[in-house]
Scaffold this motif. Structure first.
Motif, PDB file in Angstrom:
ATOM      1  N   GLU A   1     139.044  79.414 -38.667  1.00 40.31           N
ATOM      2  CA  GLU A   1     139.173  79.057 -40.071  1.00 40.31           C
ATOM      3  C   GLU A   1     138.640  77.650 -40.359  1.00 40.31           C
ATOM      4  OE1 GLU A   1     143.119  77.887 -38.125  1.00 40.31           O
ATOM      5  OE2 GLU A   1     141.599  79.466 -37.927  1.00 40.31           O
ATOM      6  N   LEU A   2     138.388  76.868 -39.303  1.00 39.13           N
ATOM      7  CA  LEU A   2     137.933  75.489 -39.468  1.00 39.13           C
ATOM      8  C   LEU A   2     136.515  75.245 -38.965  1.00 39.13           C
ATOM      9  CD1 LEU A   2     141.134  73.522 -38.289  1.00 39.13           C
ATOM     10  CD2 LEU A   2     140.428  74.037 -40.638  1.00 39.13           C
ATOM     11  N   PHE A   3     136.081  75.983 -37.958  1.00 41.06           N
ATOM     12  CA  PHE A   3     134.835  75.680 -37.249  1.00 41.06           C
ATOM     13  C   PHE A   3     133.859  76.846 -37.285  1.00 41.06           C
ATOM     14  CE2 PHE A   3     137.866  72.783 -35.369  1.00 41.06           C
ATOM     15  CZ  PHE A   3     137.138  71.645 -35.078  1.00 41.06           C
ATOM     16  N   ASP A   4     132.587  76.500 -37.225  1.00 37.01           N
ATOM     17  CA  ASP A   4     131.505  77.445 -36.946  1.00 37.01           C
ATOM     18  C   ASP A   4     130.663  76.787 -35.855  1.00 37.01           C
ATOM     19  OD1 ASP A   4     128.882  78.829 -37.100  1.00 37.01           O
ATOM     20  OD2 ASP A   4     129.783  79.823 -38.830  1.00 37.01           O
ATOM     21  N   ILE A   5     130.621  77.393 -34.673  1.00 34.31           N
ATOM     22  CA  ILE A   5     130.065  76.722 -33.491  1.00 34.31           C
ATOM     23  C   ILE A   5     128.908  77.525 -32.908  1.00 34.31           C
ATOM     24  CG2 ILE A   5     130.566  75.914 -31.142  1.00 34.31           C
ATOM     25  CD1 ILE A   5     133.488  75.558 -32.052  1.00 34.31           C
ATOM     26  N   GLN A   6     127.818  76.830 -32.659  1.00 28.70           N
ATOM     27  CA  GLN A   6     126.686  77.360 -31.889  1.00 28.70           C
ATOM     28  C   GLN A   6     126.624  76.570 -30.594  1.00 28.70           C
ATOM     29  OE1 GLN A   6     123.564  77.182 -29.692  1.00 28.70           O
ATOM     30  NE2 GLN A   6     123.229  75.645 -31.292  1.00 28.70           N
ATOM     31  N   ASP A   7     126.886  77.233 -29.471  1.00 25.01           N
ATOM     32  CA  ASP A   7     126.889  76.547 -28.169  1.00 25.01           C
ATOM     33  C   ASP A   7     126.361  77.481 -27.095  1.00 25.01           C
ATOM     34  OD1 ASP A   7     127.249  74.750 -26.140  1.00 25.01           O
ATOM     35  OD2 ASP A   7     129.431  74.982 -26.010  1.00 25.01           O
ATOM     36  N   ASP A   8     125.160  78.002 -27.306  1.00 23.48           N
ATOM     37  CA  ASP A   8     124.544  78.879 -26.302  1.00 23.48           C
ATOM     38  C   ASP A   8     123.887  78.021 -25.229  1.00 23.48           C
ATOM     39  OD1 ASP A   8     125.265  81.302 -27.505  1.00 23.48           O
ATOM     40  OD2 ASP A   8     123.641  81.098 -28.956  1.00 23.48           O
ATOM     41  N   TYR A   9     124.740  77.530 -24.295  1.00 25.53           N
ATOM     42  CA  TYR A   9     124.297  76.506 -23.359  1.00 25.53           C
ATOM     43  C   TYR A   9     123.493  77.056 -22.184  1.00 25.53           C
ATOM     44  CZ  TYR A   9     128.683  78.043 -21.184  1.00 25.53           C
ATOM     45  OH  TYR A   9     129.700  78.802 -20.657  1.00 25.53           O
ATOM     46  N   MET A  10     123.337  78.372 -22.106  1.00 30.76           N
ATOM     47  CA  MET A  10     122.498  78.932 -21.056  1.00 30.76           C
ATOM     48  C   MET A  10     121.274  79.646 -21.629  1.00 30.76           C
ATOM     49  SD  MET A  10     123.741  77.827 -18.312  1.00 30.76           S
ATOM     50  CE  MET A  10     122.787  78.757 -17.112  1.00 30.76           C
ATOM     51  N   THR A  11     120.825  79.173 -22.787  1.00 31.12           N
ATOM     52  CA  THR A  11     119.604  79.690 -23.398  1.00 31.12           C
ATOM     53  C   THR A  11     118.487  78.675 -23.211  1.00 31.12           C
ATOM     54  OG1 THR A  11     120.878  80.870 -25.086  1.00 31.12           O
ATOM     55  CG2 THR A  11     118.552  80.498 -25.553  1.00 31.12           C
ATOM     56  N   GLU A  12     117.359  79.127 -22.693  1.00 34.49           N
ATOM     57  CA  GLU A  12     116.256  78.195 -22.427  1.00 34.49           C
ATOM     58  C   GLU A  12     115.692  77.661 -23.750  1.00 34.49           C
ATOM     59  OE1 GLU A  12     113.110  79.266 -23.406  1.00 34.49           O
ATOM     60  OE2 GLU A  12     113.945  81.176 -24.071  1.00 34.49           O
ATOM     61  N   PRO A  13     114.977  76.519 -23.692  1.00 34.62           N
ATOM     62  CA  PRO A  13     114.579  75.840 -24.929  1.00 34.62           C
ATOM     63  C   PRO A  13     113.824  76.707 -25.922  1.00 34.62           C
ATOM     64  CG  PRO A  13     114.275  74.364 -23.078  1.00 34.62           C
ATOM     65  CD  PRO A  13     114.646  75.713 -22.495  1.00 34.62           C
ATOM     66  N   LEU A  14     112.934  77.570 -25.457  1.00 30.97           N
ATOM     67  CA  LEU A  14     112.153  78.383 -26.387  1.00 30.97           C
ATOM     68  C   LEU A  14     113.065  79.306 -27.192  1.00 30.97           C
ATOM     69  CD1 LEU A  14     109.214  78.876 -27.237  1.00 30.97           C
ATOM     70  CD2 LEU A  14     109.149  80.775 -25.593  1.00 30.97           C
ATOM     71  N   GLY A  15     114.109  79.819 -26.555  1.00 32.14           N
ATOM     72  CA  GLY A  15     115.059  80.672 -27.259  1.00 32.14           C
ATOM     73  C   GLY A  15     116.154  79.900 -27.965  1.00 32.14           C
ATOM     74  N   LYS A  16     116.419  78.685 -27.516  1.00 37.51           N
ATOM     75  CA  LYS A  16     117.495  77.886 -28.095  1.00 37.51           C
ATOM     76  C   LYS A  16     117.130  77.345 -29.472  1.00 37.51           C
ATOM     77  CE  LYS A  16     121.295  75.201 -27.776  1.00 37.51           C
ATOM     78  NZ  LYS A  16     122.657  75.590 -27.448  1.00 37.51           N
ATOM     79  N   PHE A  17     115.902  76.914 -29.641  1.00 34.92           N
ATOM     80  CA  PHE A  17     115.535  76.273 -30.903  1.00 34.92           C
ATOM     81  C   PHE A  17     115.795  77.162 -32.115  1.00 34.92           C
ATOM     82  CE2 PHE A  17     112.504  75.156 -34.260  1.00 34.92           C
ATOM     83  CZ  PHE A  17     112.927  73.865 -34.523  1.00 34.92           C
ATOM     84  N   PRO A  18     115.439  78.453 -32.093  1.00 34.22           N
ATOM     85  CA  PRO A  18     115.752  79.288 -33.263  1.00 34.22           C
ATOM     86  C   PRO A  18     117.243  79.371 -33.553  1.00 34.22           C
ATOM     87  CG  PRO A  18     114.138  80.378 -31.866  1.00 34.22           C
ATOM     88  CD  PRO A  18     114.649  79.196 -31.099  1.00 34.22           C
ATOM     89  N   LYS A  19     118.083  79.301 -32.528  1.00 39.58           N
ATOM     90  CA  LYS A  19     119.534  79.315 -32.738  1.00 39.58           C
ATOM     91  C   LYS A  19     119.987  78.035 -33.429  1.00 39.58           C
ATOM     92  CE  LYS A  19     120.349  82.184 -28.621  1.00 39.58           C
ATOM     93  NZ  LYS A  19     121.065  83.326 -29.216  1.00 39.58           N
ATOM     94  N   ILE A  20     119.413  76.905 -33.021  1.00 42.89           N
ATOM     95  CA  ILE A  20     119.739  75.617 -33.656  1.00 42.89           C
ATOM     96  C   ILE A  20     119.317  75.639 -35.124  1.00 42.89           C
ATOM     97  CG2 ILE A  20     119.257  73.141 -33.633  1.00 42.89           C
ATOM     98  CD1 ILE A  20     118.653  73.498 -30.575  1.00 42.89           C
ATOM     99  N   GLU A  21     118.094  76.078 -35.368  1.00 44.26           N
ATOM    100  CA  GLU A  21     117.599  76.132 -36.745  1.00 44.26           C
ATOM    101  C   GLU A  21     118.451  77.062 -37.602  1.00 44.26           C
ATOM    102  OE1 GLU A  21     113.551  77.217 -39.292  1.00 44.26           O
ATOM    103  OE2 GLU A  21     113.489  77.230 -37.084  1.00 44.26           O
TER     104      GLU A  21
END
Length: 301
Positions: A203-223
């Protein structure tokens, strides 16, 4: 920390052969009631934010695994001290505590970081005494120990009362406004039985923490998380730029941090309320200052 992350760190420990513990681009300012307009620096940037502004409406630079400076390339996530991080504008710390002999030692997996919880708290206390307009959001979790929740809380309470740190903390369960948080450490409790804001509460947080995703796949998650924060304001978004996939954290940061900065200075220049952005090695390319400008715009000197 999940079992897969623990397994990764155990593998990193084996590779590194170490042991355990022995003893600024443009952006738009948040339109908030009473917003101040004086020019500020990275050390006191919250002085440009009105007291009534909810914490979740800010864009807050943070560090992932804030104390992790030792143990080799697969373990190290930062190259500056907690005090240096705060002075550079960081306002969110990720603090990993091993419970041992009535104290908390700062660890990243098996690796003792030559730092104790009291050292972290002293750095925060000194900083906030010098910069009372500021606050520090501190995620606290257990690392490399598995004591019961009640025992972890008992040791934390020793810091509050026996060691005298209670006045430093804001231990309320709700997310504060900036005015309510100034001069205090806001506890984000990532452990059962702890006081403070429950880290990860849906109810307080929305978290993106896919810490085992390589950079090419991680950037779209961050965006995508940035876009969601802009489109669906209300919760405190925590959008991890950090990742440990395939390459050491520093190598991944060298790939991701510049891309995130380019996004926030380009298409995302007008985005507001991005929440907390934990990063590895954020001091290398000015990403922290870019995020600050998404809170206070041209008020940053």
């Amino acid at each position: 920390m999940g079992l897969d992350r623990r397994g990764f760190l155990k593998g990193a420990a084996a590779l590194a052969g170490a042991g355990m513990l022995a003893g600024a681009g443009a952006g738009s300012a948040v339109a908030a009631p009473g917003r101040r307009t004086a020019t500020v620096s990275a050390q006191n940037w919250l002085a440009a934010v009105g007291d009534a502004t909810p914490i979740q409406r800010l864009s807050i630079p943070g560090t992932h695994d804030s104390g992790a400076r030792h143990g080799g390339p697969w373990v190290e996530c930062q190259n500056t001290s907690v005090a240096e991080q705060l002075a550079s504008g960081i306002r969110y710390l990720d603090v990993r505590c091993r419970a041992i002999d009535d104290v908390f030692a700062i660890h990243h997996g098996a690796f003792y970081q030559e730092l104790m919880f009291g050292d972290v708290l002293n750095a925060c206390r000194d900083f906030l005494a010098a910069q009372p307009s500021e606050t520090v959001l501190m995620r606290v979790q257990q690392e490399y120990s598995e004591v019961a929740a009640e025992e972890f809380r008992r040791i934390f309470d020793l810091y509050l009362d026996t060691k005298g740190y209670r006045p430093l903390f804001r231990l309320d369960g709700g997310l504060p406004t900036v005015g309510e948080a100034r001069g205090r450490v806001v506890l984000l409790a990532d452990a059962d039985a702890m006081p403070g804001v429950r880290y990860g509460a849906p109810e307080l947080f929305d978290i993106q923490d896919d810490y085992m995703t390589e950079p090419l796949g991680k950037f779209p998650k961050i965006e995508a998380e940035f876009r969601k924060a802009v489109a669906e304001p209300g919760k405190l978004f925590v959008n991890h730029v950090s990742t440990a996939a395939l390459l050491p954290p520093r190598s991944n940061a060298d790939r991701l941090n510049p891309k995130v900065k380019s996004l926030l200075e380009g298409e995302g220049a007008d985005w507001q309320g991005l929440g907390v952005v934990p990063m590895d090695f954020p001091n290398e390319n000015g990403l922290a200052e870019t995020l600050i400008r998404h809170s206070i715009g041209d008020a940053l000197a």
